[in-house]
Design an enzyme around this catalytic site. Structure first.
Site, PDB file in Angstrom:
ATOM      1  N   ILE A  19       0.844  -1.204   0.000  1.00 44.81           N
ATOM      2  CA  ILE A  19       0.000   0.000   0.000  1.00 44.81           C
ATOM      3  C   ILE A  19       0.869   1.240   0.000  1.00 44.81           C
ATOM      4  O   ILE A  19       1.994   1.245   0.527  1.00 44.81           O
ATOM      5  CB  ILE A  19      -0.969   0.014   1.212  1.00 44.81           C
ATOM      6  CG1 ILE A  19      -2.071   1.048   1.006  1.00 44.81           C
ATOM      7  CG2 ILE A  19      -0.225   0.253   2.538  1.00 44.81           C
ATOM      8  CD1 ILE A  19      -3.261   0.888   1.931  1.00 44.81           C
ATOM      9  N   CYS A  20       0.339   2.294  -0.635  1.00 46.30           N
ATOM     10  CA  CYS A  20       0.988   3.604  -0.625  1.00 46.30           C
ATOM     11  C   CYS A  20      -0.114   4.645  -0.445  1.00 46.30           C
ATOM     12  O   CYS A  20      -1.199   4.320   0.027  1.00 46.30           O
ATOM     13  CB  CYS A  20       1.773   3.829  -1.919  1.00 46.30           C
ATOM     14  SG  CYS A  20       0.750   3.775  -3.406  1.00 46.30           S
ATOM     15  N   ALA A  21       0.143   5.880  -0.831  1.00 51.05           N
ATOM     16  CA  ALA A  21      -0.866   6.918  -0.633  1.00 51.05           C
ATOM     17  C   ALA A  21      -2.045   6.766  -1.586  1.00 51.05           C
ATOM     18  O   ALA A  21      -3.205   6.858  -1.185  1.00 51.05           O
ATOM     19  CB  ALA A  21      -0.242   8.298  -0.796  1.00 51.05           C
ATOM     20  N   GLY A  45      -1.873   4.334  -4.650  1.00 52.18           N
ATOM     21  CA  GLY A  45      -1.930   3.070  -5.373  1.00 52.18           C
ATOM     22  C   GLY A  45      -0.847   2.862  -6.413  1.00 52.18           C
ATOM     23  O   GLY A  45      -0.595   1.734  -6.826  1.00 52.18           O
ATOM     24  N   MET A  56      -4.012   4.461   0.616  1.00 52.95           N
ATOM     25  CA  MET A  56      -4.582   4.934   1.877  1.00 52.95           C
ATOM     26  C   MET A  56      -5.729   5.919   1.656  1.00 52.95           C
ATOM     27  O   MET A  56      -6.615   6.039   2.500  1.00 52.95           O
ATOM     28  CB  MET A  56      -3.496   5.575   2.748  1.00 52.95           C
ATOM     29  CG  MET A  56      -2.492   4.581   3.320  1.00 52.95           C
ATOM     30  SD  MET A  56      -3.228   3.347   4.434  1.00 52.95           S
ATOM     31  CE  MET A  56      -3.574   4.352   5.899  1.00 52.95           C
TER      32      MET A  56
END
Length: 378
Positions: free
Chosen positions: A76-78, A80, A105
């Site tokens: 996961i990142c901010a 995608g 997120m």
């Protein structure tokens, strides 16, 4: 190289189901460490490791010792994009069952998971858990009618449930003027042709029409009665609801493991006495058998096995530290000293909820990023 199409994606709804069911979940979070430390995915059986994306541009060696060989890996990142790249790196290194969490997120922050709390006369109570933000909202259904309480700005899950249940939304309530998330209450009420209610003491600067919500007001939703209980302290207008003489919706005054903070409108010293009176007098006079349903929760340990957030009022008077500070000066100190950081963009959020600002959707998302910070803890 393995292409992005060969790395599977998982939606935040699918991920939430796994977390709430207690499934073991390993997550590699590739955001910057300060963002991760501020706010991350949590769960009873969630193992989350942080390794920033820029440290993985040349390969996964910096994190390989943390990656499980025999279970799915979720990245996961901010938003995608970076997590997709890292997931490809991991898959290329020979790992199976590698998933990128779609939307990152930001998407996790917006997901609303409906959980049926229990029955009311002629119907049921549904709690919407915003697992990535800690916000809780409620749909009361009885005999073909419905009321919403503390609506989030993402309206589709509510509208879908209203349509699925075949009910007419007649009332929309906000327990107070929110400061940590943008309310969708007025918009939902207008779309559904329902009446929108807000405590007038919180509405001095509101720029739109609303129906005032007063202490003792009663509303009939099918066979179910919703009674307003003035309960200031988090804000000067904070109002709770007793539903069907069974549930106590406390807004941001009382949580399962904490109590509300009185400072988000800059009035901490002024509102401490109100907060204490609500918690130690007003609520104390209510039945211990009421089920407390707050507008927020702080952590996964407050969650029941079915993913809901609730507790008996009598139990909270025995176990919640904020309800057991006998000395008034000690209480004042507890709720005014060493307060947690204020919510991100909280003043902009308040002005948006007043109608003074009208930010675009992406700006609203940015304003809400991060954990809720409406509570005080010992």
């Amino acid at each position: 190289m393995i292409t992005g199409q060969q790395v599977k994606e998982v939606t935040v709804k699918e991920l939430t189901k796994k977390i709430l069911s207690g499934e073991k979940v390993f997550i590699l979070d590739v955001r910057n460490t300060d963002e991760f430390d501020d706010w991350k995915i949590e769960g009873e059986n969630v193992d989350v490791v942080n390794k920033p994306y820029f440290e993985l541009l040349e390969g996964i060696d910096p994190v390989v010792d943390h990656l499980p060989k025999d279970e799915p890996i979720y990245t996961i990142c901010a938003k995608g994009g970076s997590s997709q790249f890292v997931a490809e790196q991991i898959a290329e290194a020979g790992y199976d069952n590698v998933y990128s969490i779609a939307g990152g997120m930001k998407a996790y922050s917006e997901h609303l998971e409906p959980v049926e709390i229990g029955t009311v006369s002629g119907g049921s109570m549904i709690q919407f858990v915003r697992i990535g933000k800690g916000c809780l909202s409620y749909l009361v259904i009885s005999d073909g009618e419905a009321a919403m309480i503390d609506t989030n700005r993402m309206l589709e899950p509510y509208e879908q449930m209203i349509k699925e249940k075949g009910v007419k939304l007649t009332h929309v309530f906000d327990t107070h003027l929110h400061a940590d998330h943008i309310s969708g209450g007025k918009k939902l009420a207008d779309k559904q042709q329902a009446s929108y209610y807000l405590p007038p003491k919180d509405a001095d600067e509101v720029t739109y029409d609303y129906s005032p919500l007063h202490d003792g007001d009663e509303f009939q939703i099918g066979q179910t009665t919703i009674k307003a209980i003035y309960s200031p302290g988090h804000t000067i207008g904070s109002t709770s609801f007793i539903v069907d003489d069974k549930y106590l919706l406390t807004g941001d005054i009382l949580f399962i493991d904490s109590i509300g903070r009185p400072d988000l409108a800059g009035k901490a010293e002024d509102w401490v006495a109100d907060l204490r009176n609500t918690l130690y007098e007003r609520y104390k006079s209510l039945s211990d058998s009421l089920t407390v349903l707050p507008a927020h929760y702080m952590g996964i340990k407050e969650m029941n096995e079915d993913g809901s957030i609730s507790e008996n009022l009598g139990t909270l008077y025995n176990e919640n530290h904020g309800l057991n500070i006998e000395d008034e000066n000690e209480f004042r100190s507890a709720v005014t000293d060493n307060l947690p950081p204020q919510p991100n963009s909280y003043q902009d959020i308040r002005e948006t909820n007043m109608g003074k600002q009208k930010p675009e959707t992406e700006a609203q998302r940015e304003m809400e990023i991060g954990p809720n910070r409406c509570a005080i803890r010992e």
